[in-house]
Design a protein around this motif. Sequence first.
Motif, mmCIF file in Angstrom:
data_model
loop_
_atom_site.group_PDB
_atom_site.id
_atom_site.type_symbol
_atom_site.label_atom_id
_atom_site.label_comp_id
_atom_site.label_asym_id
_atom_site.label_seq_id
_atom_site.Cartn_x
_atom_site.Cartn_y
_atom_site.Cartn_z
ATOM 1 N N PHE A 1 -12.115 -0.806 -1.654
ATOM 2 C CA PHE A 1 -12.202 -1.687 -0.396
ATOM 3 C C PHE A 1 -12.393 -2.686 -0.539
ATOM 4 C CE2 PHE A 1 -13.182 -2.579 4.407
ATOM 5 C CZ PHE A 1 -11.877 -3.718 4.649
ATOM 6 N N ILE B 1 -3.011 2.972 6.192
ATOM 7 C CA ILE B 1 -4.385 3.099 5.392
ATOM 8 C C ILE B 1 -4.704 4.855 6.402
ATOM 9 C CG2 ILE B 1 -6.395 2.553 6.330
ATOM 10 C CD1 ILE B 1 -5.990 -0.786 5.784
ATOM 11 N N ARG C 1 -9.981 -0.678 10.514
ATOM 12 C CA ARG C 1 -9.399 0.995 10.292
ATOM 13 C C ARG C 1 -9.590 1.692 8.942
ATOM 14 N NH1 ARG C 1 -5.997 -4.180 10.965
ATOM 15 N NH2 ARG C 1 -4.704 -3.365 13.019
ATOM 16 N N VAL C 2 -10.299 1.148 8.105
ATOM 17 C CA VAL C 2 -10.419 1.773 7.037
ATOM 18 C C VAL C 2 -11.262 3.174 7.158
ATOM 19 C CG1 VAL C 2 -9.550 0.247 4.812
ATOM 20 C CG2 VAL C 2 -11.876 0.329 5.475
ATOM 21 N N LEU D 1 0.535 -0.802 0.108
ATOM 22 C CA LEU D 1 0.230 -0.459 0.061
ATOM 23 C C LEU D 1 1.054 1.017 0.050
ATOM 24 C CD1 LEU D 1 -2.838 1.149 0.322
ATOM 25 C CD2 LEU D 1 -3.102 0.706 2.245
ATOM 26 N N VAL E 1 -7.370 -0.926 -1.527
ATOM 27 C CA VAL E 1 -7.088 -1.247 -0.153
ATOM 28 C C VAL E 1 -7.561 -3.046 -0.497
ATOM 29 C CG1 VAL E 1 -6.925 -2.287 2.279
ATOM 30 C CG2 VAL E 1 -6.481 0.775 1.403
ATOM 31 N N ILE F 1 -8.516 6.449 -0.820
ATOM 32 C CA ILE F 1 -8.520 4.834 -0.939
ATOM 33 C C ILE F 1 -10.152 5.189 -1.961
ATOM 34 C CG2 ILE F 1 -9.436 3.226 0.693
ATOM 35 C CD1 ILE F 1 -8.592 4.639 2.890
#
Lengths: 278, 278
Positions: free
Chosen positions: B205, B193, B238-239, B159, B178, B202
């Motif tokens: 996902f 992240i 987390r995202v 990432l 991600v 982002i």
Amino acid sequence: MNSADLARLSVNQETVRQLSLPELAREAALLGVGGVGLWRDPVRAYGPAKAAGLMRDHGLTVTSLCRGGFFTAKDRAARTRALDDNRAALDEAAALGTGTLVLVSGGLADGERDLAAARERVAEALAELAPYAHERGVRLALEPLHPMYASDRCVVSTLGQALDLAERFPAERVGVVVDTYHLWWDERVPEQIARAGAGDRIAAFQLADWITPLPEGVLLGRGQLGDGSVDLRGFRERVEAAGYRGAVEVEIFSPALWARDGAEVLRETAERYVRHVL
Amino acid sequence: MNSADLARLSVNQETVRQLSLPELAREAALLGVGGVGLWRDPVRAYGPAKAAGLMRDHGLTVTSLCRGGFFTAKDRAARTRALDDNRAALDEAAALGTGTLVLVSGGLADGERDLAAARERVAEALAELAPYAHERGVRLALEPLHPMYASDRCVVSTLGQALDLAERFPAERVGVVVDTYHLWWDERVPEQIARAGAGDRIAAFQLADWITPLPEGVLLGRGQLGDGSVDLRGFRERVEAAGYRGAVEVEIFSPALWARDGAEVLRETAERYVRHVL
């Protein structure tokens, strides 16, 4: 080939597993290869002290014993068994006269999803084993394995992680293995090799090339030197720039190589080493 | 299952590739899934505008189109072909009404051993394509793939590397994907992240679980949610903590899932999502 070129070359016996220990010793000595890396099963079958004598008689250094590790079990009984087995591996290394026991840390426990916790169990095992290793004159050599092995073989995936663990202990007790097959993809490797060298942590330098497609299980798909994507010479130059002066050990797991004449594979490996590594 | 729970769930069509586009639309809508991720080949066969209408009629958002990329050819003709193909993919994404084209960057050129140089060719392609994408209202979504694909599919392995490339461009033009399958092993992912979220990078996902043994070629070995080693809930948290509010797209390549009834797999996927992700 000039045999002076091959003085630092060590051939890990798995590269030519079709050769018995006496055949390996004879062919390696004939070529002028400086050393061999050995594995526990064939060494135990032959006898560690006898194997040590065989290699010494052929002028070969035993550059490493593979392998200990598999430290990550959670339950107490399995953990005790793993530590006992690693003490046996250290005894064998000492009997063999090598200063380096390569460690493959182990994967996640059943159902576990916490890599950081599993890495802490590796640190605990190192703490248990380091004094025992030191008494026998053997250094624990923690090997980071490619991230594709993170769940089932080795929760230590980068050189940086291996150094984070090793640096909790004195450098003469715990070092790391720099293996091109496992590390080639990581752009942080140059800085981590420099870090490893500055701390005198490079216990072994192993070579294999990266080829695709990977086989089922991804264990036996390593390439002969020069057949793949790895800048092998660049790796050697970096470990040397970091101060490493030890053996350059070729460790290739390849059914294609195992199907051929072992002496011929040994010769080819030495030629590839001169062409792609020196 | 409460269909409110599934509003953010998107099912990538490769997860249930046994379903035609109309079957996928009908079954996803019946379940109350919020979106679908589509692939170029079936979309072109069906017609991008017609596929857009089909999904709209079923109340489904098209969360991504897979995929463009394969930018790393060295010779001029192959490079031109790749860029033309990516412009076509952007046209298709626009016709489909999705704002996200997923990009798999491509591997090393024949005989190449320089990952950094190959990554620079990815940057050059992004520079060429970003204005064209922007005119069509589509964001380029650079996907880091697991390091086991570094030589032959994607030289962008982490990432951090994807963000290093994306951040050369405005956030509304180039984002990152991600994907838990590719990133789960990397201890630096939490900080990356956070970095991605802070920069509004982002773009998608995606979820799949990591299971072993890996199959030959390592492409089709992904696990159903909950069957493997990935802390899927931790990833989602987390995202979200990083500010992401978009779709949660399940993308599993698995012959075992493809061999089953597609509607049943879709239902199971939704159940697993509720149990292991929410």
